[in-house]
Design an enzyme around this catalytic site. Sequence first.
Site, mmCIF file in Angstrom:
data_model
loop_
_atom_site.group_PDB
_atom_site.id
_atom_site.type_symbol
_atom_site.label_atom_id
_atom_site.label_comp_id
_atom_site.label_asym_id
_atom_site.label_seq_id
_atom_site.Cartn_x
_atom_site.Cartn_y
_atom_site.Cartn_z
ATOM 1 N N GLY A 1 -0.437 -10.144 -8.889
ATOM 2 C CA GLY A 1 -1.691 -9.731 -9.531
ATOM 3 C C GLY A 1 -1.534 -8.342 -10.133
ATOM 4 N N ARG B 1 3.190 -15.128 -11.611
ATOM 5 C CA ARG B 1 3.471 -15.706 -10.294
ATOM 6 C C ARG B 1 4.625 -16.671 -10.592
ATOM 7 N NH1 ARG B 1 -0.672 -12.923 -7.358
ATOM 8 N NH2 ARG B 1 -2.654 -13.199 -8.415
ATOM 9 N N ASP C 1 2.121 -7.839 -1.831
ATOM 10 C CA ASP C 1 2.844 -8.358 -0.685
ATOM 11 C C ASP C 1 3.928 -9.387 -1.055
ATOM 12 O OD1 ASP C 1 2.680 -8.105 2.059
ATOM 13 O OD2 ASP C 1 1.829 -10.125 2.223
ATOM 14 N N THR D 1 -1.315 -3.206 -5.852
ATOM 15 C CA THR D 1 -2.316 -4.245 -5.562
ATOM 16 C C THR D 1 -3.659 -3.583 -5.324
ATOM 17 O OG1 THR D 1 -3.058 -5.907 -3.974
ATOM 18 C CG2 THR D 1 -1.646 -4.186 -3.095
ATOM 19 N N ASP E 1 -5.855 -4.913 -3.362
ATOM 20 C CA ASP E 1 -6.359 -5.380 -2.061
ATOM 21 C C ASP E 1 -6.197 -4.353 -0.931
ATOM 22 O OD1 ASP E 1 -6.899 -7.681 -3.379
ATOM 23 O OD2 ASP E 1 -5.467 -8.939 -2.299
ATOM 24 N N ASP F 1 -3.732 -4.159 1.155
ATOM 25 C CA ASP F 1 -3.352 -4.937 2.340
ATOM 26 C C ASP F 1 -1.876 -4.755 2.704
ATOM 27 O OD1 ASP F 1 -2.358 -6.175 0.097
ATOM 28 O OD2 ASP F 1 -2.866 -8.210 0.719
ATOM 29 N N ARG G 1 -7.844 -10.944 -1.034
ATOM 30 C CA ARG G 1 -7.381 -12.287 -0.648
ATOM 31 C C ARG G 1 -7.404 -12.481 0.861
ATOM 32 N NH1 ARG G 1 -2.118 -13.957 -3.813
ATOM 33 N NH2 ARG G 1 -1.508 -11.941 -2.980
HETATM 34 P P1 ADP Z 1 1.374 -10.320 -5.045
HETATM 35 O O1 ADP Z 1 2.685 -9.670 -5.258
HETATM 36 O O2 ADP Z 1 0.275 -9.709 -5.846
HETATM 37 O O3 ADP Z 1 1.061 -10.471 -3.564
HETATM 38 P P2 ADP Z 1 2.118 -13.156 -5.108
HETATM 39 O O4 ADP Z 1 1.897 -13.377 -3.659
HETATM 40 O O5 ADP Z 1 1.659 -14.205 -6.044
HETATM 41 O O6 ADP Z 1 1.441 -11.804 -5.642
HETATM 42 O O7 ADP Z 1 3.674 -12.926 -5.312
HETATM 43 C C1 ADP Z 1 4.196 -12.621 -6.585
HETATM 44 C C2 ADP Z 1 5.528 -13.273 -6.746
HETATM 45 O O8 ADP Z 1 6.451 -12.742 -5.791
HETATM 46 C C3 ADP Z 1 5.573 -14.774 -6.515
HETATM 47 O O9 ADP Z 1 5.098 -15.515 -7.601
HETATM 48 C C4 ADP Z 1 7.052 -14.988 -6.296
HETATM 49 O O10 ADP Z 1 7.758 -14.981 -7.514
HETATM 50 C C5 ADP Z 1 7.437 -13.718 -5.507
HETATM 51 N N1 ADP Z 1 7.441 -14.042 -4.079
HETATM 52 C C6 ADP Z 1 6.381 -14.259 -3.276
HETATM 53 N N2 ADP Z 1 6.766 -14.620 -2.045
HETATM 54 C C7 ADP Z 1 8.115 -14.651 -2.060
HETATM 55 C C8 ADP Z 1 9.122 -14.980 -1.084
HETATM 56 N N3 ADP Z 1 8.809 -15.339 0.157
HETATM 57 N N4 ADP Z 1 10.415 -14.897 -1.471
HETATM 58 C C9 ADP Z 1 10.748 -14.531 -2.716
HETATM 59 N N5 ADP Z 1 9.850 -14.232 -3.682
HETATM 60 C C10 ADP Z 1 8.557 -14.278 -3.364
HETATM 61 O O1 F6P Z 2 -3.972 -9.813 -4.837
HETATM 62 C C1 F6P Z 2 -4.824 -9.305 -5.801
HETATM 63 C C2 F6P Z 2 -5.889 -10.311 -6.150
HETATM 64 O O2 F6P Z 2 -6.726 -9.735 -7.127
HETATM 65 C C3 F6P Z 2 -6.707 -10.821 -4.969
HETATM 66 O O3 F6P Z 2 -7.706 -9.922 -4.578
HETATM 67 C C4 F6P Z 2 -7.222 -12.129 -5.514
HETATM 68 O O4 F6P Z 2 -7.474 -13.040 -4.476
HETATM 69 C C5 F6P Z 2 -6.100 -12.618 -6.350
HETATM 70 O O5 F6P Z 2 -5.330 -11.488 -6.714
HETATM 71 C C6 F6P Z 2 -6.552 -13.356 -7.589
HETATM 72 O O6 F6P Z 2 -5.443 -13.823 -8.244
HETATM 73 P P1 F6P Z 2 -5.510 -14.517 -9.692
HETATM 74 O O7 F6P Z 2 -5.581 -13.426 -10.704
HETATM 75 O O8 F6P Z 2 -4.238 -15.276 -9.776
HETATM 76 O O9 F6P Z 2 -6.737 -15.337 -9.717
#
Ligand code: ADP
Ligand code: F6P
Length: 329
Positions: A11, A72, A103, A125, A127, A129, A171
């Site tokens: 995000g 993502r 995360d 982020t 969040d 978190d 989230r």
């Molecule tokens: P954020 O970084 O905001 O928490 P996501 O959870 O969607 O957003 O993670 C972003 C990207 O990081 C994922 O689409 C993926 O490419 C990578 N990622 C997430 N989890 C893993 C994992 N366990 N191992 C490797 N890459 C990961």
């Molecule tokens: O992790 C950041 C965040 O904005 C969360 O607060 C929310 O749940 C999520 O991303 C929304 O993701 P998307 O933009 O894919 O709807």
Amino acid sequence: MKRLAVLTSGGDSPGMNPAIRSVTRSALSFGVEVVGVYNGYQGLIDEEFTPLDSLIVSGKNRYSGTFLQTSRCPEFTTEEGQKKGIANLRKHGIEGLIVIGGDGSLTGARAIHRHGYPVVGMPGTIDNDIYGTEMGIGVDTALNTIITLVDMIKATAASHRRCFVVEVMGRSSGYLALMTSISTGSQVAVIPEYRVNMDRIVENLHHRTRNKHNNSVIIVAEGVCSGGEFMERLRGAGKIEQEVRLTVLGHVQRGGIPTHFDRLLGARMGEMAVQALVHGETGVMVGQVAGKMQLRNLEEILGRKKELPADAIRVARNLGIEFGDPVEM
Ligand code: ADP
Ligand code: F6P
């Protein structure tokens, strides 16, 4: 080190642009070339690379989002995807990577580190978190956006003597909801870390109407349920004297113009990330601890639950904000 790369993933968050700017300019000041990877980990796999220089990042501080764009990328959670991305970095003579994201993105960075490729993370982020840093890049702007919007809602709520349920992002964290319930003077915060007590919420609202308060605001973190679901539960829980309305703030929370705090945090973290990478650190994230920038080991911080600040919980309690009872994690 002659060349490093930077990407934003997951995000987007306000302050990612100032962070990229800082990474770029700091690297250049170390005599290191910088490559921007478009579109997060997907761009690593698809070889979407572009050279960055001082001019390209000029003026980007005041814009929200990320000009490198983000994604993502499910493919990057696989060994194959990770190896492909790392091979592409090596093919372009890139000796280290800086990942700015939440995360999930930092978990991706740890995977890169485990494959033996140098990587440093930065928490990006809204969040808030991520364990190991007091603040993530973008949190402050999101908080400010939310309070501006809730203040506006309160104006119309007061005119009509209404109760508003406001759904905010987060989230799996109630940070945004709890903090903004304090700063907006809202009556209830519904957060994942605490179990809702509907009877007390209803009593809190009745108490307000008895005491001639003409409006109420309930902030619901999306990590608990949708604002709509909560409104239905509230209506089913007992007679609410005020008319109840719903506002879902949604993605505007991610698009605010970065505040001074987030621009500065992006600048400080970016500079430290470059220093770390250039000096041979890997598998670490830059965190803010007691106001200072510090390197935190990704192996130690990922998977750990970041607690809500204890003093904020106490303040909220003493202000009379209803947020339920602790949930055992
Ligand atoms: P954020 O970084 O905001 O928490 P996501 O959870 O969607 O957003 O993670 C972003 C990207 O990081 C994922 O689409 C993926 O490419 C990578 N990622 C997430 N989890 C893993 C994992 N366990 N191992 C490797 N890459 C990961
Ligand atoms: O992790 C950041 C965040 O904005 C969360 O607060 C929310 O749940 C999520 O991303 C929304 O993701 P998307 O933009 O894919 O709807």
